[in-house]
Design an enzyme around this catalytic site. Structure first.
Site, PDB file in Angstrom:
ATOM      1  N   LYS A  22       0.822  -1.210   0.000  1.00 23.85           N
ATOM      2  CA  LYS A  22       0.000   0.000   0.000  1.00 23.85           C
ATOM      3  C   LYS A  22       0.856   1.261   0.000  1.00 23.85           C
ATOM      4  CE  LYS A  22      -3.013   2.614   3.158  1.00 23.85           C
ATOM      5  NZ  LYS A  22      -2.099   3.544   3.837  1.00 23.85           N
ATOM      6  N   ASN A  23       1.832   1.327   0.912  1.00 22.27           N
ATOM      7  CA  ASN A  23       2.607   2.565   1.054  1.00 22.27           C
ATOM      8  C   ASN A  23       3.499   2.828  -0.157  1.00 22.27           C
ATOM      9  OD1 ASN A  23       1.435   3.086   3.525  1.00 22.27           O
ATOM     10  ND2 ASN A  23       3.067   2.114   4.703  1.00 22.27           N
ATOM     11  N   ARG A  97      -4.595  10.669   2.873  1.00 24.22           N
ATOM     12  CA  ARG A  97      -3.343  11.325   3.246  1.00 24.22           C
ATOM     13  C   ARG A  97      -2.291  11.212   2.144  1.00 24.22           C
ATOM     14  NH1 ARG A  97      -1.066  13.804   7.289  1.00 24.22           N
ATOM     15  NH2 ARG A  97       1.197  13.774   7.439  1.00 24.22           N
ATOM     16  N   ASP A 121      -5.425   8.040   8.868  1.00 21.60           N
ATOM     17  CA  ASP A 121      -5.678   7.484  10.197  1.00 21.60           C
ATOM     18  C   ASP A 121      -5.602   8.547  11.276  1.00 21.60           C
ATOM     19  OD1 ASP A 121      -6.056   4.845   9.455  1.00 21.60           O
ATOM     20  OD2 ASP A 121      -3.917   4.401   9.462  1.00 21.60           O
ATOM     21  N   ASP A 320       3.906   0.657  11.975  1.00 27.21           N
ATOM     22  CA  ASP A 320       2.648   0.073  11.520  1.00 27.21           C
ATOM     23  C   ASP A 320       2.416  -1.330  12.067  1.00 27.21           C
ATOM     24  OD1 ASP A 320       1.928   2.287  10.123  1.00 27.21           O
ATOM     25  OD2 ASP A 320       2.482   1.528   8.148  1.00 27.21           O
ATOM     26  N   MET A 342       6.462   7.205  17.629  1.00 24.33           N
ATOM     27  CA  MET A 342       6.235   8.122  16.514  1.00 24.33           C
ATOM     28  C   MET A 342       4.833   8.724  16.461  1.00 24.33           C
ATOM     29  SD  MET A 342       8.471   6.003  13.687  1.00 24.33           S
ATOM     30  CE  MET A 342       8.272   7.156  12.347  1.00 24.33           C
TER      31      MET A 342
END
Length: 436
Positions: A22-23, A97, A121, A320, A342
């Site tokens: 996904k990223n 985002r 998120d 994540d 983070m």
């Protein structure tokens, strides 16, 4: 609003292949804006966040052609820049985002890039300063409408420069790299993110004609070029999904094989699960998790102190997967301190696990101590709501291991990051049903 109905307590068995990352997809899709030529991308996951970005590109005028599941070609040879200043764009851009990464390519190629404050998120503050400070250093003029929460950058021609990033932001680095490849002269980015997905972006740009050196390090040197051409690209498997399936196998005492995982790009993920006592076996490019019928025991540090697992920029452990690690620890032998450095709101889902019977002490917004049950007390089924992608999947794993029938609401959050998850889990024996 969709709901999952899950009958837990069943062992699973079989193999599962991770979706495309996904990223990585969000970065790579934005990069198609850098050239008027055709870019073909394979292994694109069919998930809400990626599909939203593809829709946004179409509205910008990008020609999109689907060849097969996960295989698309893109051609940005007739971009509609007026859409960027429309009310509709202000609505569309807020829903994702990852849309922030269209700004760098648009600025570099067309001299202007706009974006409304993007969503994503609700896991704490996620500043955009790194993105815009980097673009400003390349010569862009920055504007912000506080009333509309609308950002803009403009420049006739970007010029290369040296910059030291305040934080090793992955999306920030990607945005600056995509702007710098078409800038005049040389750009040096120090404290750059160096995740495998950022490396993939740089390698793709180099195939398109960019000149980027230092790929894989935290110092990137980019010599600007006049134009970029087309290319073919294949996305890596999603490392977060791979970690999710490792955790699922352990929690349900299941024997699972995760296929085609690209071991060389997993970093600390296998070793971090091994610290929880989970057997992670390498079989060529697959991961095999045997059934942990006798449970798994958390290691201590060498001096005997409690194990701490924390997140950090790559090559550290990805934030994540901390939610998954936390859930898996609830049934381990021993205790572990989870330190989420983070994001300050990512541990707030633990109250739902406590309701299921987990022994968790939330020390503060960043730290939680988990005392494992060692399966002497199973989690109880319950009704819960998914707060974000990763917490949602963590709760799903907890529900699959719990005795009884659970429901998870707001599963659109899970759909944002996981492709056909109910169908794929049923294929390995999970009792899960989607109720829309």
């Amino acid at each position: 609003m969709g709901t999952f109905k899950i009958e837990g307590g069943h062992q699973l068995k079989g193999s599962i292949q991770p979706q495309g990352a996904k990223n990585e997809a969000l970065q790579i899709l934005c990069a198609v804006l850098l050239t008027p030529e055709v870019v073909t991308i394979n292994n694109i996951p069919d998930i809400i966040d990626v599909n939203k970005l593809i829709s946004l590109l179409k509205k910008l005028g990008v020609k999109v052609e689907k060849h097969a599941r996960g295989s698309y070609s893109f051609q940005a040879d007739d971009i509609n820049l007026e859409y960027l200043e429309s009310d509709q764009f202000k609505i569309d851009g807020r829903g994702l985002r990852g849309s922030i990464m269209i700004v760098g390519p648009l600025l570099a190629r067309f001299g202007k890039g706009y974006i409304p404050k993007p969503g994503g998120d609700k896991i704490g503050r996620r500043r955009l300063d790194t993105h815009f400070e980097g673009l400003i250093k390349l010569g862009a003029k920055f504007g912000y409408s506080k009333e509309e929460q609308f950002y803009g950058v403009e420049a006739k021609r970007l010029k290369g420069t040296y910059m030291l990033l305040e934080e090793a932001s992955v999306t920030g680095t990607a945005n600056i790299v995509m702007a710098a490849v078409l800038a005049e002269g040389q750009t040096t980015i120090y404290n750059a993110a160096c995740e495998p997905y950022l490396q993939q972006l740089c390698k793709m740009l180099n195939r398109m004609g960019a000149k980027i050196s230092g790929v894989g390090s935290n110092k990137l040197i980019i010599d600007g070029v006049e134009r970029l051409g087309g290319t073919d690209h294949r996305l890596l498997p999603d490392m977060i999904e791979i970690g999710s399936w490792i955790g699922l196998a352990a929690m349900t005492k299941s024997e699972l094989t995760i296929t085609n995982v690209s071991w060389n790009d997993l970093g600390l993920i296998p070793e971090t699960f091994r610290k929880l006592g989970i057997t992670v076996e390498k079989q060529e490019d697959d991961i095999h998790i045997p059934a942990h019928t006798d449970g798994y025991e958390i290691q201590s540090f060498i001096d005997g102190s409690i194990l701490t697992i924390s997140d950090a920029p790559w090559p550290g452990f990805t934030p994540d997967l901390l939610s998954i690690i936390l859930v898996v620890a609830t049934q381990a032998r021993g205790s572990v301190l989870i330190h989420q450095k983070m994001f300050e709101s990512r541990l707030f889902f633990v109250d739902k696990l406590i309701d299921m019977g987990a022994k968790i002490i939330l020390c503060d917004p960043h730290r939680a101590t988990v005392i494992g049950h060692d399966y002497k007390s199973t989690l109880k089924a319950t009704t819960m709501t998914s707060p974000d992608i990763r917490a949602g999947v963590s709760l799903l794993i907890a529900a699959l291991s719990a005795k009884g029938t659970s429901t998870i609401q707001n599963i659109e959050q899970i759909d944002r990051g996981y492709e056909r998850i109910a169908e794929r889990l049923r294929a390995i024996g999970a009792k899960i049903e989607r109720l829309d």
